[in-house]
Design a protein around this motif. Structure first.
Motif, PDB file in Angstrom:
ATOM      1  N   CYS A   1       0.680  -1.216   0.113  1.00  0.00           N
ATOM      2  CA  CYS A   1       0.214  -0.086  -0.047  1.00  0.00           C
ATOM      3  C   CYS A   1       0.792   1.315  -0.047  1.00  0.00           C
ATOM      4  CB  CYS A   1      -1.014   0.127   1.187  1.00  0.00           C
ATOM      5  SG  CYS A   1      -1.973   1.602   1.308  1.00  0.00           S
TER       6      CYS A   1
ATOM      7  N   THR B   1      -2.883  -6.326   1.157  1.00  0.00           N
ATOM      8  CA  THR B   1      -3.824  -5.826   0.039  1.00  0.00           C
ATOM      9  C   THR B   1      -4.361  -6.867  -0.917  1.00  0.00           C
ATOM     10  OG1 THR B   1      -1.982  -5.392  -1.198  1.00  0.00           O
ATOM     11  CG2 THR B   1      -2.214  -3.706   0.072  1.00  0.00           C
TER      12      THR B   1
ATOM     13  N   GLU C   1      -7.443  -5.562  -7.772  1.00  0.00           N
ATOM     14  CA  GLU C   1      -8.433  -5.716  -8.397  1.00  0.00           C
ATOM     15  C   GLU C   1      -8.506  -4.707  -9.752  1.00  0.00           C
ATOM     16  OE1 GLU C   1     -11.209  -3.796  -5.836  1.00  0.00           O
ATOM     17  OE2 GLU C   1     -11.880  -5.608  -4.797  1.00  0.00           O
TER      18      GLU C   1
ATOM     19  N   TYR D   1      -6.047  -1.824  -9.755  1.00  0.00           N
ATOM     20  CA  TYR D   1      -6.078  -1.084  -8.525  1.00  0.00           C
ATOM     21  C   TYR D   1      -5.468  -2.013  -7.112  1.00  0.00           C
ATOM     22  CZ  TYR D   1      -9.280   2.349 -10.442  1.00  0.00           C
ATOM     23  OH  TYR D   1      -9.781   3.405 -11.299  1.00  0.00           O
TER      24      TYR D   1
ATOM     25  N   LYS E   1      -6.050  -2.368  -3.513  1.00  0.00           N
ATOM     26  CA  LYS E   1      -6.916  -1.927  -2.389  1.00  0.00           C
ATOM     27  C   LYS E   1      -6.474  -2.559  -0.927  1.00  0.00           C
ATOM     28  CE  LYS E   1     -11.829  -1.591  -1.377  1.00  0.00           C
ATOM     29  NZ  LYS E   1     -13.104  -2.082  -1.788  1.00  0.00           N
ATOM     30  N   CYS E   2      -6.076  -1.593  -0.127  1.00  0.00           N
ATOM     31  CA  CYS E   2      -5.511  -1.830   1.012  1.00  0.00           C
ATOM     32  C   CYS E   2      -6.446  -2.464   2.250  1.00  0.00           C
ATOM     33  CB  CYS E   2      -4.764  -0.647   1.942  1.00  0.00           C
ATOM     34  SG  CYS E   2      -3.894  -1.199   3.006  1.00  0.00           S
TER      35      CYS E   2
ATOM     36  N   GLY F   1      -7.604   0.978   3.873  1.00  0.00           N
ATOM     37  CA  GLY F   1      -8.934   1.186   3.183  1.00  0.00           C
ATOM     38  C   GLY F   1      -8.521   2.060   1.765  1.00  0.00           C
TER      39      GLY F   1
ATOM     40  N   THR G   1      -7.193   3.021  -2.037  1.00  0.00           N
ATOM     41  CA  THR G   1      -7.332   2.626  -3.211  1.00  0.00           C
ATOM     42  C   THR G   1      -6.281   3.258  -3.966  1.00  0.00           C
ATOM     43  OG1 THR G   1      -9.608   1.830  -2.934  1.00  0.00           O
ATOM     44  CG2 THR G   1      -8.738   1.913  -4.961  1.00  0.00           C
ATOM     45  N   THR G   2      -5.332   2.480  -4.858  1.00  0.00           N
ATOM     46  CA  THR G   2      -4.423   2.817  -5.438  1.00  0.00           C
ATOM     47  C   THR G   2      -4.116   2.469  -6.948  1.00  0.00           C
ATOM     48  OG1 THR G   2      -3.125   3.425  -3.308  1.00  0.00           O
ATOM     49  CG2 THR G   2      -1.895   3.895  -5.512  1.00  0.00           C
TER      50      THR G   2
END
Length: 141
Positions: free
Chosen positions: A108, A116, A119, A126, A128-129, A133, A135-136
């Motif tokens: 993350c 994480t 997706e 992305y 998603k941690c 929470g 999203t990167t």
């Protein structure tokens, strides 16, 4: 105490601090298994590749595709969770590439947690941690 600060104020402030949730002092670091890399003949075998991929919550085929693309070699994933790569590669090269994979596609960017999931929405990937929470977006694999 400070000048002009009443005892009632400091009492209320102390009461507030006792009701706040305690912050964890040390962050737990996720212990990843070290990759068991063997050079057998003219091929390189990573014995615990599936276990490693399970621990970082990534599909074996996805990790394999990244690694093989980076070293420009052919390879296959065995039924027993071993990755067989055609060609001799040092363990330092493979470990460096897997660390780069971790930093790019697992860790993350906000809280540096390895907890994480990856997706895909449309054509965009992305991270998603599960810890904070966040999203990167990341480069597609």
């Amino acid at each position: 105490m400070w000048k002009g600060v009443s005892k009632e104020y400091t009492h209320l402030l102390d009461r507030l601090y006792t009701k706040l949730p305690k912050k964890p002092q040390e962050k737990e670091t996720q212990n990843l298994p070290t990759l068991i890399i063997l050079n057998v003949g003219n091929s390189t075998i990573i014995r615990n590749f599936s276990e490693y991929c399970d621990r970082i919550r990534r599909e074996d085929k996805l990790c394999m595709r990244y690694l093989l693309k980076e070293i420009a070699a052919a390879g296959s994933l065995g039924d027993n969770g071993q990755l067989a790569i055609q060609g001799k590669f040092s363990s330092s090269i493979i470990n460096t590439l897997m660390e780069r994979f971790l930093k790019t596609y697992v860790q993350c960017s906000t809280c540096k947690s390895l907890d994480t999931i990856l997706e895909k929405e449309g054509k965009v990937w992305y991270i998603k941690c599960l810890a904070c929470g966040a999203t990167t977006p990341v480069k597609p694999l």
